[in-house]
Design a protein around this motif. Structure first.
Motif, PDB file in Angstrom:
ATOM      1  N   UNK A   1     -39.634   9.244  23.822  1.00 59.78           N
ATOM      2  CA  UNK A   1     -40.294   8.032  24.286  1.00 59.78           C
ATOM      3  C   UNK A   1     -41.799   8.113  24.049  1.00 59.78           C
ATOM      4  N   UNK A   2     -42.368   9.297  24.290  1.00 62.63           N
ATOM      5  CA  UNK A   2     -43.808   9.437  24.108  1.00 62.63           C
ATOM      6  C   UNK A   2     -44.190   9.416  22.628  1.00 62.63           C
ATOM      7  N   UNK A   3     -43.290   9.857  21.775  1.00 68.07           N
ATOM      8  CA  UNK A   3     -43.521   9.727  20.337  1.00 68.07           C
ATOM      9  C   UNK A   3     -43.634   8.249  19.969  1.00 68.07           C
ATOM     10  N   UNK A   4     -42.736   7.433  20.548  1.00 76.07           N
ATOM     11  CA  UNK A   4     -42.738   5.993  20.310  1.00 76.07           C
ATOM     12  C   UNK A   4     -44.020   5.362  20.840  1.00 76.07           C
ATOM     13  N   UNK A   5     -44.386   5.727  22.069  1.00 71.31           N
ATOM     14  CA  UNK A   5     -45.598   5.165  22.673  1.00 71.31           C
ATOM     15  C   UNK A   5     -46.818   5.444  21.805  1.00 71.31           C
ATOM     16  N   UNK A   6     -46.904   6.661  21.283  1.00 67.08           N
ATOM     17  CA  UNK A   6     -48.022   7.014  20.428  1.00 67.08           C
ATOM     18  C   UNK A   6     -48.088   6.132  19.189  1.00 67.08           C
ATOM     19  N   UNK A   7     -46.925   5.869  18.590  1.00 66.72           N
ATOM     20  CA  UNK A   7     -46.875   5.004  17.415  1.00 66.72           C
ATOM     21  C   UNK A   7     -47.329   3.593  17.763  1.00 66.72           C
ATOM     22  N   UNK A   8     -46.825   3.067  18.869  1.00 69.89           N
ATOM     23  CA  UNK A   8     -47.187   1.702  19.272  1.00 69.89           C
ATOM     24  C   UNK A   8     -48.688   1.590  19.536  1.00 69.89           C
TER      25      UNK A   8
END
Length: 274
Positions: A166-173
């Motif tokens: 999830x934090x990987x996704x947040x970083x991308x966003x």
């Protein structure tokens, strides 16, 4: 219903339980969060809006009311511009603004750990941790959430908040969304003229929370809140049918602290629908 950037759908379950007595309610974690797979493309506002469109199409939903909180509200705004004539009405719950970058311009003594840049670095770090290590790292946040939510949601909250993907996704966003926010700002003049309700948090409660839980100075908290409230008020100009509602006594987490207000507003829009 589209939860905020780091919110679990468990946070919404008490509200969903009540609202489902009046309508079909679809609540989901966006790609990469909860049990939703991340997909193959870089995550950003555009992809999140595409996913919402696909979901509505696959489930054959007609004239849905879209409710978005925080970052979820930004997704709903982007969706409304790029997929007009699909939603019947919108509820933006203390929604992120296209000009959210203005919040990063407030000078914070000792550095701002909640700035976009700081969050990107934090997300990259969290994405490398094991689930067990991340659970320890997020323990304080997890315990705070549990205090506000029913016991049956506690395991899911722990799982959600200790998911490194999830934090990987947040970083991308956080890295890629500024481009799409600039794009959206230019397009807002074409926002569809459909019933839209903007719910804003209580500034006094929000400032108090920043002082007590984020360690900010009064000057810093007041300036951040002044900017946030001005951005919320700007959203009341999205179209000619936009109404503003103050969630008196609530911080940013209106869905947990004042769920009845969201429930009542959703029901008022259902009355307009039928």
């Amino acid at each position: 219903m589209q939860p905020g950037m780091i919110s679990s759908i468990s946070e919404w379950e008490p509200l969903v339980e009540e609202l489902s007595q009046y309508a079909k309610v679809i609540l989901y974690n966006r790609a990469g969060c909860g049990k939703s797979e991340r997909g193959t493309k870089t995550r950003n506002l555009n992809e999140n809006a595409k996913d919402l469109h696909t979901l509505i199409h696959k489930l054959e939903l007609n004239d849905p009311i879209l409710i978005g909180h925080s970052y979820g509200g930004l997704i709903v705004q982007y969706f409304a511009i790029h997929y007009p004539n699909i939603a019947r009405s919108l509820i933006l719950v203390d929604s992120t603004s296209v000009d959210a970058h203005l919040l990063d311009e407030v000078e914070i003594e000792g550095g701002d750990e909640t700035s976009t840049r700081a969050w990107i670095q934090k997300c990259k770090e969290y994405a490398t941790l094991s689930k067990e290590h991340l659970q320890v790292e997020m323990e304080g946040w997890i315990e705070t959430l549990k205090k506000k939510l029913p016991l049956q949601t506690h395991n899911e909250i722990s799982e959600h908040m200790s998911n490194p993907y999830m934090f990987e996704i947040l970083g991308e966003e956080l890295e890629h969304d500024p481009f799409y926010m600039k794009e959206l700002k230019v397009q807002l003049d074409g926002f569809p003229d459909l019933p839209t309700i903007v719910i804003g948090r209580d500034p006094e409660v929000s400032i108090k929370q920043m002082l007590e839980h984020e360690g900010l100075e009064i000057r810093e908290a007041e300036e951040i809140e002044r900017i946030w409230q001005s951005l919320i008020q700007e959203q009341t100009n999205l179209n000619s049918q936009t109404e503003y509602m103050l969630a008196r006594g609530s911080s940013h987490d209106i869905h947990k602290e004042k769920p009845k207000q969201i429930l009542n507003l959703a029901c008022s829009l259902l009355d307009m629908t039928y």
